[in-house]
Design a protein around this motif. Structure first.
Motif, PDB file in Angstrom:
ATOM      1  N   GLY A  52      -5.272  48.076  17.562  1.00 58.30           N
ATOM      2  CA  GLY A  52      -4.240  48.403  16.544  1.00 58.30           C
ATOM      3  C   GLY A  52      -4.223  47.359  15.492  1.00 58.30           C
ATOM      4  O   GLY A  52      -4.464  46.277  15.836  1.00 58.30           O
ATOM      5  N   ASP A  53      -3.816  47.843  14.479  1.00 57.65           N
ATOM      6  CA  ASP A  53      -3.877  47.198  13.170  1.00 57.65           C
ATOM      7  C   ASP A  53      -4.989  46.100  13.019  1.00 57.65           C
ATOM      8  O   ASP A  53      -4.687  44.908  12.725  1.00 57.65           O
ATOM      9  N   CYS A  54      -6.307  46.397  13.089  1.00 59.69           N
ATOM     10  CA  CYS A  54      -7.261  45.590  12.836  1.00 59.69           C
ATOM     11  C   CYS A  54      -7.878  46.367  11.458  1.00 59.69           C
ATOM     12  O   CYS A  54      -8.617  47.075  11.801  1.00 59.69           O
ATOM     13  N   SER A  55      -7.472  45.918  10.314  1.00 60.22           N
ATOM     14  CA  SER A  55      -7.799  46.517   8.948  1.00 60.22           C
ATOM     15  C   SER A  55      -8.946  46.527   8.777  1.00 60.22           C
ATOM     16  O   SER A  55      -9.580  47.299   8.054  1.00 60.22           O
ATOM     17  N   ASN A  56      -9.897  45.527   9.110  1.00 65.93           N
ATOM     18  CA  ASN A  56     -11.380  45.403   8.801  1.00 65.93           C
ATOM     19  C   ASN A  56     -12.121  45.887   9.860  1.00 65.93           C
ATOM     20  O   ASN A  56     -13.648  45.919   9.480  1.00 65.93           O
ATOM     21  N   LEU A  57     -11.910  46.719  11.019  1.00 63.79           N
ATOM     22  CA  LEU A  57     -12.550  46.834  11.988  1.00 63.79           C
ATOM     23  C   LEU A  57     -13.359  48.051  11.528  1.00 63.79           C
ATOM     24  O   LEU A  57     -12.775  49.159  11.288  1.00 63.79           O
ATOM     25  N   SER A  58     -14.655  48.175  11.577  1.00 63.87           N
ATOM     26  CA  SER A  58     -15.398  49.393  10.880  1.00 63.87           C
ATOM     27  C   SER A  58     -16.125  50.389  11.801  1.00 63.87           C
ATOM     28  O   SER A  58     -16.600  51.270  11.538  1.00 63.87           O
ATOM     29  N   SER A  59     -16.325  49.817  12.860  1.00 65.49           N
ATOM     30  CA  SER A  59     -16.886  50.745  13.972  1.00 65.49           C
ATOM     31  C   SER A  59     -16.509  50.289  15.310  1.00 65.49           C
ATOM     32  O   SER A  59     -16.048  49.251  15.780  1.00 65.49           O
ATOM     33  N   LEU A  60     -16.714  51.316  16.430  1.00 61.27           N
ATOM     34  CA  LEU A  60     -16.585  50.949  17.695  1.00 61.27           C
ATOM     35  C   LEU A  60     -17.922  51.107  18.284  1.00 61.27           C
ATOM     36  O   LEU A  60     -18.705  51.732  17.854  1.00 61.27           O
ATOM     37  N   PRO A  61     -18.280  50.106  19.256  1.00 58.89           N
ATOM     38  CA  PRO A  61     -19.645  50.002  19.963  1.00 58.89           C
ATOM     39  C   PRO A  61     -20.079  51.365  20.602  1.00 58.89           C
ATOM     40  O   PRO A  61     -19.229  52.032  21.059  1.00 58.89           O
ATOM     41  N   GLU A  62     -21.359  51.626  20.512  1.00 56.78           N
ATOM     42  CA  GLU A  62     -21.816  52.921  21.206  1.00 56.78           C
ATOM     43  C   GLU A  62     -21.585  52.711  22.837  1.00 56.78           C
ATOM     44  O   GLU A  62     -21.460  53.858  23.445  1.00 56.78           O
ATOM     45  N   GLY A  63     -21.737  51.597  23.250  1.00 53.19           N
ATOM     46  CA  GLY A  63     -21.547  51.341  24.430  1.00 53.19           C
ATOM     47  C   GLY A  63     -20.464  51.706  25.225  1.00 53.19           C
ATOM     48  O   GLY A  63     -20.468  51.603  26.367  1.00 53.19           O
ATOM     49  N   ILE A  64     -19.420  51.922  24.199  1.00 55.27           N
ATOM     50  CA  ILE A  64     -18.100  52.654  24.699  1.00 55.27           C
ATOM     51  C   ILE A  64     -18.379  53.751  25.802  1.00 55.27           C
ATOM     52  O   ILE A  64     -17.627  53.815  26.683  1.00 55.27           O
TER      53      ILE A  64
END
Length: 254
Positions: free
Chosen positions: A128-140
């Motif tokens: 939450g509230d990670c304003s510059n997080l642009s992606s989640l890893p495919e490994g998820i």
């Protein structure tokens, strides 16, 4: 024998002693409101009994020690309000006992390590509230024990990985206040254990995946404040287990 250590509001503290790793019985470590603390000691790797680690409001912390991955008993990791934290260590993939991971208010964090998918015991993931997080890893996709996934206030996030549909144990999915998220993956149809889905404040979202109608076990579906959402999938009427459907403030929905 010390089992719990809390360090709070020590503004002049810049380093912690390397001997911290000698606390062999320590089960819970909480460090917060130490704005000038530059780093955690590498000796932290020796805290093999540690089950809970909470780090918050440490603005000068730019990275976490690679030794974090040696905390073989760690079950809960919370990282919050660390404004200069730019990355998580790749060693995090070795935390095979970890059940809960929470990351919040880390605006310098742009990506998460691909090794996140190796957390075989992870049941709760909250970002939450990670304003510059642009992606989640495919490994998820490999988080097959995950039951709860929450993603909120991540305006740089535009898409979610297609592998999201491989989360075979996922029961709750909450996505909120992701202003640039433009679509959800079709793979969502494979979330056969999903019981609750909440989508809120995602103004770039115009449609929902057709596969939403295949979520046969879903009991609660909430869609709030999605100003550009224009339609719902037709198969939504076949959600036989649905007990609660809440749709609010979606003015373009027809």
């Amino acid at each position: 024998m010390l089992k719990r250590l809390q360090i709070d509001q020590c503004q002049g503290l810049k380093i912690l002693p390397e001997g911290l790793g000698s606390l062999s019985s320590l089960e819970e470590l909480e460090i917060q409101n130490c704005s000038n603390l530059l780093s955690l000691p590498e000796g932290i790797r020796c805290l093999t009994a540690l089950k809970i680690l909470r780090i918050s409001k440490i603005s000068d912390q730019k990275m976490l020690p690679e030794g974090l991955g040696s905390l073989s008993s760690l079950e809960e990791l919370q990282i919050g309000d660390c404004s200069n934290l730019s990355s998580l260590p790749e060693g995090i993939q070795r935390l095979t006992a970890l059940k809960t991971l929470e990351i919040s208010e880390c605006p310098s964090l742009k990506t998460l390590p691909e090794g996140l998918g190796s957390l075989s015991s992870l049941e709760e993931l909250r970002i939450g509230d990670c304003s510059n997080l642009s992606s989640l890893p495919e490994g998820i996709r490999r988080l097959t024990a995950l039951k709860t996934l929450e993603i909120s206030e991540c305006p740089s996030l535009k898409t979610l990985p297609e592998g999201l549909g491989s989360l075979s144990s996922l029961e709750e999915l909450r996505i909120g206040d992701c202003s640039n998220l433009s679509f959800l993956p079709e793979g969502i149809r494979s979330l056969t254990a999903l019981k609750m889905l909440k989508i809120s404040e995602c103004p770039s979202l115009k449609t929902l995946p057709k596969g939403l109608g295949s979520l046969s076990w879903i009991r609660k579906l909430e869609i709030w404040h999605c100003s550009n959402l224009s339609s719902l999938p037709k198969r939504i009427q076949h959600l036989a287990s649905l007990g609660v459907l809440e749709i609010s403030d979606c003015p373009n929905l027809s």
